[in-house]
Design an enzyme around this catalytic site. Sequence first.
Site, PDB file in Angstrom:
ATOM      1  N   CYS A 134       8.168  29.279 -36.504  1.00 50.08           N
ATOM      2  CA  CYS A 134       8.117  30.384 -35.546  1.00 50.08           C
ATOM      3  C   CYS A 134       9.021  31.501 -36.043  1.00 50.08           C
ATOM      4  O   CYS A 134      10.230  31.470 -35.846  1.00 50.08           O
ATOM      5  CB  CYS A 134       8.546  29.926 -34.156  1.00 50.08           C
ATOM      6  N   LEU A 135       8.423  32.448 -36.733  1.00 50.78           N
ATOM      7  CA  LEU A 135       9.175  33.581 -37.252  1.00 50.78           C
ATOM      8  C   LEU A 135       8.313  34.807 -36.944  1.00 50.78           C
ATOM      9  O   LEU A 135       7.154  34.854 -37.334  1.00 50.78           O
ATOM     10  CB  LEU A 135       9.380  33.418 -38.768  1.00 50.78           C
TER      11      LEU A 135
END
Lengths: 204, 444
Positions: A134-135
Amino acid sequence: MLRLAEWKDAQTTDDADKSDEVRSTSQLASTPPQPSSQVAGVPTPASLRWLSQQRLQQDLTELGVTAPELELQFPDLSDISRFIVTLSPAEGWYKGLCFRFAFTVLETYPFEPPLVRCLDAVWHPNLDEHGAVCLSILREDWRPVYTLVSLVQGLLHLLLEPNPNDALNAAAAEMLVQDPAAFQARVHQQVRERQYHFENAAPP
Amino acid sequence: MHASSAHSAPELLAHADDAGPAALAPEALTRCTTDVRMKHAKSNLQILVVGAGAIGCEALRALALCGFRNLVVLDRDTVAESNLNRQTLYSSADVGASKALRAAQAIKERFPGCTIRGYWASAEQMPVAFYRAFDVIVSGVDTVEARRWLNTVVFHVVRPVTSPNCAVQSKYLPVLIDGGLEGLAGQVRTIRPYETPCIECILDLFPDEAGRQPLCTIAGTPLRPEHCIHYAQAVLWPARDDQAVRSIDPENPEHLEWIYTRAQERAAAFGIEGVTTALVKAVLHRSVPALATTSAVTGAACALAVTRLVWGGSHAQCPWTSFHGSDGLYIDSIFIERRLSCPVCGPGSAVAISVSKNMLVKELIELLERHPVLHCRSPTIVWDYRPVYMSVPQSLKAATSPNLERPLSDIFISDSHPKVPDQVVLSVTDTDTRTCKTLHLFLT
Ligand SMILES: [Zn+2]
């Protein structure tokens, strides 16, 4: 100026093999014509695949020049669009650990971000057990101006400073906020398990 | 950044019909009056409209109303019921018929003097040579990918203007006029090759149409059926065991079914309703809502851009018109410069060289370093995603260094290319400037 009626005559020889198909479409065919028989897969300058390849080449060059010590592995040397980046943070919760991130650069790059999966899943608020990362710049904040260097920096930042406010693994995020000591203990336990696993997996 | 015409076009591969002096002297343009030029343009200009959707319909009608007499329209779709509110050339009787053929018919009926042809085909299906016939290409396509494709095709068939009586004020043809819309905003870009920025030059300015959602929201707290579909697409699809197929094809029924089933399961787990195959398709296709007024203004602005090419003057210097319907009627023209490092239109972006098959890779590199247009510093060379030689990063340098001593005839052979080709297309990057050039290498 070339008239449409003349354009067939003006074709150079390299297009001669396609002229039959062209004639059939010019007679207002009632069904769509079949795709032209270009050599499949080979990028020509008139393709997105070509532009994607050039951009990837530029990015890899930039990465090699700006971060010469970075570990980059290419499992298939006939395809530079798949590679593995190994990152090891020098401080923080994950100090001393190595993380391998598998990159797949699509033919729509840089319009689409590369697909990135973490091959060494660990207790982390922004990583899950499937290897999903999750970036924000890998997803909603991706812009074509970003390069592989931006992504590598983003991933390293994620390892140095996990972001509990933007959690993929909600339990890990909660633990990081509520009980940092337990969080560190859990990470350390995973590190020991992984080393144990590596020792066992080593060939005799 | 450099925008003046001082930059010449890259050394193009010569085509039989491209021969002649490169550029037209500015004084030649003023030799004939605007009226004469406009009259000539109306009866001679060959105009292709790609896409007979919302913009395409309006552009065709406006072009015909302006008096342009030679039109061709290309579209692979058929008319759908939902198109009728804004795609004004079709009626309910046309549902299911080819858009291009129906649009051509409608224009023919209303403008008897107009020669118009419709082709029921996608832009990619037409051979590149097809595009050589046109002076102006109006694009009403709906994805950035399709725009980029059309842009590269334009630069593939680009030819210098040789006639002093040319009606269009451009040094190179075809001119690409690209219309785009999103909700209440519309844009028209005029791309005069090597004079104004191309699509690839301004790629950074396009809105993110992908509609990507924050992964954390869709993973943690899905609220809408779209979130479940995004989850199946972004998290479950890449984690499949079968890694042979990399990206999802929205036209593939098996892929659709796979995503639909996974999204359904997830929606059921969170008590969300409304996952349908139609929604799955819409999410995967990233459909953007369209409004009839925006497309009417944008389509008309495309036709206006064509007439501006003939009139010339200061208007022609502002290649970008944008329209904002949300703030009341507001139309503005802005000037944007070309990008020198553009891989499509940047100087020296395409070069052709003829060399011996027996030349060693290291000799080719020396040649590229000395080449008057390329003069690359320690170039990296890639052929069809294969690194021929890369001096960075370290792992590729180690892997490709043995190639330096090998002859080219050895390099351009693989399982998929069993015979040494006569011509290969390479991409070459300068490690200092990181600019990328296209190299057509003829092997003799
Ligand atoms: Zn450009």
